[in-house]
Design a protein around this motif. Structure first.
Motif, PDB file in Angstrom:
ATOM      1  N   GLY A   1      45.751 101.996  15.815  1.00  0.00           N
ATOM      2  CA  GLY A   1      45.062 101.482  14.639  1.00  0.00           C
ATOM      3  C   GLY A   1      46.010 100.736  13.720  1.00  0.00           C
ATOM      4  O   GLY A   1      45.696  99.652  13.222  1.00  0.00           O
ATOM      5  N   LEU A   2      47.192 101.308  13.531  1.00  0.00           N
ATOM      6  CA  LEU A   2      48.195 100.649  12.683  1.00  0.00           C
ATOM      7  C   LEU A   2      48.560  99.287  13.249  1.00  0.00           C
ATOM      8  O   LEU A   2      48.704  98.306  12.518  1.00  0.00           O
ATOM      9  N   ASN A   3      48.687  99.259  14.549  1.00  0.00           N
ATOM     10  CA  ASN A   3      49.036  97.996  15.190  1.00  0.00           C
ATOM     11  C   ASN A   3      47.941  96.958  14.943  1.00  0.00           C
ATOM     12  O   ASN A   3      48.223  95.789  14.666  1.00  0.00           O
ATOM     13  N   LEU A   4      46.686  97.408  15.009  1.00  0.00           N
ATOM     14  CA  LEU A   4      45.573  96.483  14.764  1.00  0.00           C
ATOM     15  C   LEU A   4      45.637  95.942  13.332  1.00  0.00           C
ATOM     16  O   LEU A   4      45.447  94.746  13.102  1.00  0.00           O
ATOM     17  N   ILE A   5      45.898  96.840  12.379  1.00  0.00           N
ATOM     18  CA  ILE A   5      45.976  96.384  10.985  1.00  0.00           C
ATOM     19  C   ILE A   5      47.114  95.392  10.813  1.00  0.00           C
ATOM     20  O   ILE A   5      47.001  94.397  10.098  1.00  0.00           O
ATOM     21  N   ARG A   6      48.226  95.689  11.493  1.00  0.00           N
ATOM     22  CA  ARG A   6      49.363  94.769  11.391  1.00  0.00           C
ATOM     23  C   ARG A   6      48.959  93.370  11.849  1.00  0.00           C
ATOM     24  O   ARG A   6      49.259  92.373  11.190  1.00  0.00           O
ATOM     25  N   LEU A   7      48.250  93.308  12.982  1.00  0.00           N
ATOM     26  CA  LEU A   7      47.818  92.004  13.498  1.00  0.00           C
ATOM     27  C   LEU A   7      46.886  91.322  12.505  1.00  0.00           C
ATOM     28  O   LEU A   7      46.939  90.103  12.306  1.00  0.00           O
ATOM     29  N   LEU A   8      46.030  92.141  11.877  1.00  0.00           N
ATOM     30  CA  LEU A   8      45.073  91.598  10.927  1.00  0.00           C
ATOM     31  C   LEU A   8      45.794  90.978   9.737  1.00  0.00           C
ATOM     32  O   LEU A   8      45.454  89.885   9.273  1.00  0.00           O
TER      33      LEU A   8
ATOM     34  N   ALA B   1      60.398 111.486  25.206  1.00  0.00           N
ATOM     35  CA  ALA B   1      60.689 110.075  24.956  1.00  0.00           C
ATOM     36  C   ALA B   1      59.561 109.435  24.161  1.00  0.00           C
ATOM     37  O   ALA B   1      59.785 108.672  23.225  1.00  0.00           O
ATOM     38  N   ARG B   2      58.336 109.786  24.542  1.00  0.00           N
ATOM     39  CA  ARG B   2      57.191 109.222  23.840  1.00  0.00           C
ATOM     40  C   ARG B   2      57.193 109.674  22.378  1.00  0.00           C
ATOM     41  O   ARG B   2      56.954 108.872  21.466  1.00  0.00           O
ATOM     42  N   ASP B   3      57.468 110.962  22.169  1.00  0.00           N
ATOM     43  CA  ASP B   3      57.493 111.471  20.798  1.00  0.00           C
ATOM     44  C   ASP B   3      58.532 110.737  19.960  1.00  0.00           C
ATOM     45  O   ASP B   3      58.277 110.381  18.810  1.00  0.00           O
ATOM     46  N   ILE B   4      59.685 110.539  20.559  1.00  0.00           N
ATOM     47  CA  ILE B   4      60.757 109.872  19.810  1.00  0.00           C
ATOM     48  C   ILE B   4      60.316 108.475  19.387  1.00  0.00           C
ATOM     49  O   ILE B   4      60.461 108.071  18.235  1.00  0.00           O
ATOM     50  N   LEU B   5      59.730 107.760  20.338  1.00  0.00           N
ATOM     51  CA  LEU B   5      59.304 106.396  20.012  1.00  0.00           C
ATOM     52  C   LEU B   5      58.186 106.407  18.975  1.00  0.00           C
ATOM     53  O   LEU B   5      58.136 105.555  18.085  1.00  0.00           O
ATOM     54  N   GLU B   6      57.300 107.388  19.070  1.00  0.00           N
ATOM     55  CA  GLU B   6      56.206 107.457  18.101  1.00  0.00           C
ATOM     56  C   GLU B   6      56.746 107.715  16.699  1.00  0.00           C
ATOM     57  O   GLU B   6      56.336 107.073  15.732  1.00  0.00           O
ATOM     58  N   ILE B   7      57.683 108.667  16.642  1.00  0.00           N
ATOM     59  CA  ILE B   7      58.291 108.933  15.334  1.00  0.00           C
ATOM     60  C   ILE B   7      58.979 107.678  14.827  1.00  0.00           C
ATOM     61  O   ILE B   7      58.893 107.331  13.647  1.00  0.00           O
ATOM     62  N   GLY B   8      59.639 106.977  15.747  1.00  0.00           N
ATOM     63  CA  GLY B   8      60.300 105.730  15.365  1.00  0.00           C
ATOM     64  C   GLY B   8      59.321 104.736  14.772  1.00  0.00           C
ATOM     65  O   GLY B   8      59.609 104.090  13.766  1.00  0.00           O
ATOM     66  N   ALA B   9      58.134 104.640  15.400  1.00  0.00           N
ATOM     67  CA  ALA B   9      57.134 103.692  14.912  1.00  0.00           C
ATOM     68  C   ALA B   9      56.680 104.078  13.506  1.00  0.00           C
ATOM     69  O   ALA B   9      56.598 103.237  12.604  1.00  0.00           O
ATOM     70  N   PHE B  10      56.409 105.370  13.309  1.00  0.00           N
ATOM     71  CA  PHE B  10      55.989 105.817  11.974  1.00  0.00           C
ATOM     72  C   PHE B  10      57.105 105.601  10.954  1.00  0.00           C
ATOM     73  O   PHE B  10      56.866 105.203   9.820  1.00  0.00           O
ATOM     74  N   TRP B  11      58.299 105.889  11.421  1.00  0.00           N
ATOM     75  CA  TRP B  11      59.454 105.729  10.530  1.00  0.00           C
ATOM     76  C   TRP B  11      59.579 104.275  10.073  1.00  0.00           C
ATOM     77  O   TRP B  11      59.842 103.994   8.900  1.00  0.00           O
ATOM     78  N   SER B  12      59.352 103.333  11.027  1.00  0.00           N
ATOM     79  CA  SER B  12      59.485 101.920  10.638  1.00  0.00           C
ATOM     80  C   SER B  12      58.445 101.544   9.596  1.00  0.00           C
ATOM     81  O   SER B  12      58.702 100.751   8.712  1.00  0.00           O
ATOM     82  N   ILE B  13      57.233 102.116   9.723  1.00  0.00           N
ATOM     83  CA  ILE B  13      56.203 101.808   8.729  1.00  0.00           C
ATOM     84  C   ILE B  13      56.631 102.364   7.374  1.00  0.00           C
ATOM     85  O   ILE B  13      56.514 101.705   6.342  1.00  0.00           O
ATOM     86  N   ARG B  14      57.154 103.602   7.384  1.00  0.00           N
ATOM     87  CA  ARG B  14      57.514 104.219   6.105  1.00  0.00           C
ATOM     88  C   ARG B  14      58.662 103.480   5.442  1.00  0.00           C
ATOM     89  O   ARG B  14      58.753 103.443   4.217  1.00  0.00           O
TER      90      ARG B  14
END
Lengths: 265, 536
Positions: free
Chosen positions: A107-114, A58-71
């Motif tokens: 880290g990506l989340n931090l940049i997003r907030l920035l 489940a964690r992997d799926i969500l992680e891939i989802g997060a990367f996918w949304s960035i891409r």
């Protein structure tokens, strides 16, 4: 039905994601199906006991989802995936094996907030990272946004500009464009107050513009006066602010003091 | 009429009490005797529905806690519970109570080691304690919970018994819940604190969170302010312990801290709030909260840990606000040693020297990390630069960017230009950059007479007025309390205003009593403050 389907879809997703270049459209479709499957098996917001491999999947799926949304440059979707991942990162941290994608995502989340200029949220997130302070500097995924924030705050914009190529992961570059937009606006507002006039050439270097036409478009947007023959930019200055006595406010204050004094005496 | 009749009786009791207190002054009573008298006070509090006595008992908790040992507790339990409790349980209206009472002694004793046999303890008792009449009835449940609280605190003093303490804590909480008595609330608040410590020392603090959250809900539904205040603080502490600032902030925004909460709870609440706000970059609020915490804190000598922790945070927040903390703070005997690292940071910020700042930061990194202020201090970097630029702009009317770069230890001229530009935009300095010539021209200083002066004055006056109003409120409360405790004085002279003019002697004794009360309050305040101190 969902329980049997989950591993099949999961494997397919991993294959689609790891293919070079990854098949974003297929990933999107699979993710939609997988999310339904996760909800049906109660793994999207896990509660109580689940099998370890299920949780990891489940964690992997969500992680891939997060990367996918960035891409696919879908920031709100990244936000959703990341908040769903919080459960796995915080509450199940003692059960699950650590994920190698965890810190890149944080880290990506931090940049997003920035980039969204949510500095307070940035700091709260930074404080709640489960890392000791000296590791903040040594972890490349975290130190990158931390440095960016520091440079932005003190005004070393050229360092930010130079650091855009040093992103620790592929996905970080997706944020570079909007980050540069943020910086340009910051610099422009500084220039407006700090300079009276600037040569066009220098203005272009200061704002990191490669061509003059980009600069001219930008200047037009901000309402600067461009003198092409002399090759200078003049910043419209607000005239010296007129010193006006805020009468109403002063009267209000005085009345307030009088009332309070009355009470004391 | 009944009212008037009651007063003389009460009056007599008071006199006896003060007499006793005077008699006891030369040599403090043994812990066993103290526990026993406290138990009696609790009984009285429950019987008369007068929480004042209960608070009196709880105020002595801090001092008493340090004198506890296995034997003292064993004896106290034995003496407070009647001998025949097992054999002839007194019949009560409620079956439930019957069960609780008869089992109470056994369950309490089971938590204590049986090292001291009963015979021995009896001998020493008779020597130490003045022979008291044997208690004939079962004590009220409040007394039992009070004893449990004492045992719990005792178990928390040594590492080996943390596990036991945790069990006892869980059992006690269930008991309080089952009994559901309003007269128990003040004790319950103290018990919750001990429960939190038990979880913190004996296990994972985060495990207790669901329990606390549930209890907080119940307490707020029952308008049990004391327990609610204690629980909110414990939840905040637990969140901040794990750096969950987001959750802590949500808790603060979703709950209302009870206005009638006790001073120590308020102090803690302000401190936690200060921490949260500081992390959120809301430095003005953080500073206000921390100042409040400092003002409400017990005297520095008695709770040095808390005092130091608040000051550490306060110094950092003041720096972040652009202020320089007062020098005298660092000369305070309690703070001098603890704030050494912070003092160096302040000096670096004052001098506006980046290299000195970095050196100090790396030298004291471990200290700051332990204090959880490291990330806050890292934020100070920009303040250091700003201070540096400001100093330059004050002393030069024109300075080249190259020189700025050298003086502030910046990496490149390019950086210097951006940084100065930003400083001008943020209003840190007044000036212009002349790009072609590569220098900065500093504008004249603003005249000191503008609307912002009046704004500043308005802020200060507002603060003074608020302070005045607050102190009027407090003194009103004290007077009300005074009238209440000293109503025997009023009784003699009918009206209080007359009393003030006539009864100088009478008021003299009342004043003494007042002093005593104030001292007690002060001592009681530190109760768990010193326990907190070490962990900050």
């Amino acid at each position: 039905m969902a329980a049997q389907q989950l591993p099949v879809l999961y494997n397919e997703l991993v294959r689609a994601f790891e293919a070079r270049p990854s098949d974003l459209q297929k990933c999107g479709k699979l993710l939609a199906q997988l999310k339904v499957a996760l909800i049906e098996t109660g793994l999207l917001f896990p509660q109580g006991d689940h099998k370890l491999e299920d949780l990891v999947a489940a964690r992997d799926i969500l992680e891939i989802g997060a990367f996918w949304s960035i891409r696919t440059k879908d920031v709100p979707s990244f936000d959703r995936y990341f908040s769903q991942l919080q459960t796995f990162y915080n509450d199940y941290s003692s059960v699950l094996p650590p994920s190698k994608r965890e810190y890149p995502l944080r880290g990506l989340n931090l940049i997003r907030l920035l980039i969204q200029n949510r500095i307070a949220d940035f700091h709260i997130t930074l404080e709640s990272l489960p890392l000791p302070a000296d590791e903040l500097a040594s972890n490349p995924y975290i130190s990158h946004p931390v440095h960016l924030e520091q440079w932005l705050m003190e005004g070393s914009y050229s360092k930010v500009w130079n650091a855009r190529e040093e992103a620790p992961a592929e996905e970080y570059k997706f944020f570079v464009d909007s980050l540069m937009g943020t910086i340009r606006n910051e610099i422009a507002s500084c220039e407006e107050t700090a300079y009276e006039t600037l040569p066009l050439k220098d203005a272009a270097t200061l704002l990191f513009f490669k061509s003059q036409s980009d600069l001219l478009a930008f200047a037009k947007e901000r309402g600067w006066q461009v003198n092409l023959t002399a090759g200078t930019v003049t910043f419209a200055h607000k005239g010296e602010e007129k010193l006006e006595i805020p009468k109403e406010k002063l009267i209000m204050n005085d009345l307030h003091y009088a009332r309070e004094l009355e009470q004391i005496v | 009429m009944a009212d008037v009749e009651m007063k003389p009786a009460d009056d007599k009791a008071k006199k006896e009490e003060t007499k006793n207190a005077e008699k006891n002054k030369p040599e403090p009573p043994t812990p066993v005797a103290e526990i026993k008298s406290n138990a009696a006070l609790i009984e009285k509090a429950v019987a008369n529905i007068e929480p004042r006595f209960m608070h009196r008992v709880l105020r002595s908790l801090a001092a008493l806690r340090k004198r506890l040992n296995d034997k003292v507790l064993y004896d106290a339990v034995n003496e407070i519970f009647p001998k025949g409790a097992y054999a002839y349980p007194r019949v009560r209206e409620c079956n439930n109570h019957l069960f609780v009472d008869s089992a109470a002694k056994a369950s309490l004793l089971s938590w204590l080691p049986d090292a001291s046999s009963e015979d021995q303890s009896m001998e020493i008792d008779s020597a130490d304690v003045a022979p008291a009449k044997a208690p004939s009835a079962e004590p009220v449940p409040e007394v039992e919970v009070y004893l449990r609280l004492l045992v719990l605190h005792h178990l928390l003093t040594s590492k080996d018994t943390y596990g036991k303490a945790l069990q006892l804590a869980q059992e006690t909480v269930q008991k309080i819940h089952a009994l559901n008595r309003r007269s128990m609330d003040p004790i319950a608040a103290k018990v919750w604190f001990a429960v939190m410590r038990a979880y913190e020392l004996g296990g994972e603090l985060s495990d207790a969170r669901p329990l606390f959250l549930a209890a907080q809900r119940t307490a707020s539904l029952r308008h049990d302010d004391e327990t609610q205040a204690a629980l909110i603080n414990q939840l905040l502490r637990s969140y901040l312990n794990y750096s969950l600032y987001d959750q802590a902030d949500k808790l603060v925004s979703k709950t209302k801290f009870p206005v009638s909460a006790a001073n120590p709870q308020y102090t803690r609440y302000h401190y936690y709030l200060g921490r949260i706000r500081a992390v959120q970059l809301n430095y003005t609020d953080a500073h206000n909260n921390l100042l409040n915490a400092i003002r409400r804190a017990p005297p520095p000598k008695t709770a040095p840990g808390f005092y130091q922790a608040v000051h550490k945070l306060c110094v950092v927040v003041e720096l972040l606000m652009g202020d320089i903390p007062e020098r005298s703070t660092f000369r305070h005997p309690v703070l001098e040693k603890a704030l050494r690292g912070y003092f160096d940071i302040v000096q670096a910020v004052r001098a506006g020297s980046l290299s000195q700042f970095q050196a100090t930061l790396s030298r004291h990194a471990a200290t700051f990390e332990a204090d959880k202020t490291y990330t806050l201090i890292v934020r100070l970097r920009q303040n250091v630069i700003k201070t540096g630029i400001r100093r330059l702009s004050l002393s030069y009317s024109r300075i080249s960017l190259r020189d700025i770069c050298v003086k502030l230890h910046l990496d490149s001229e390019e950086d210097a230009e951006y940084i100065v530009g930003k400083a001008i935009r943020d209003g840190v300095i007044e000036g212009r950059i002349v790009h072609e010539k590569g220098w900065m021209e500093c504008g004249g200083q603003k005249s000191g007479y503008g609307p912002e002066v009046s704004e500043m004055f308005a802020r200060r006056i507002g603060y003074c007025l608020e302070l005045h109003n607050e102190s009027v409120k407090v003194s009103f409360c004290v007077t009300a309390c005074f009238v209440c405790t000293a109503h025997w004085c009023v009784l003699g002279y009918a009206v209080s205003s007359q009393c003030a003019s006539q009864g100088a002697g009478c008021c003299g004794s009342a004043r003494e009593r007042e002093k005593e009360l104030a001292k007690e309050i002060q001592e009681g305040e530190l109760d768990d403050e010193d326990a907190m101190g070490g962990d900050f």
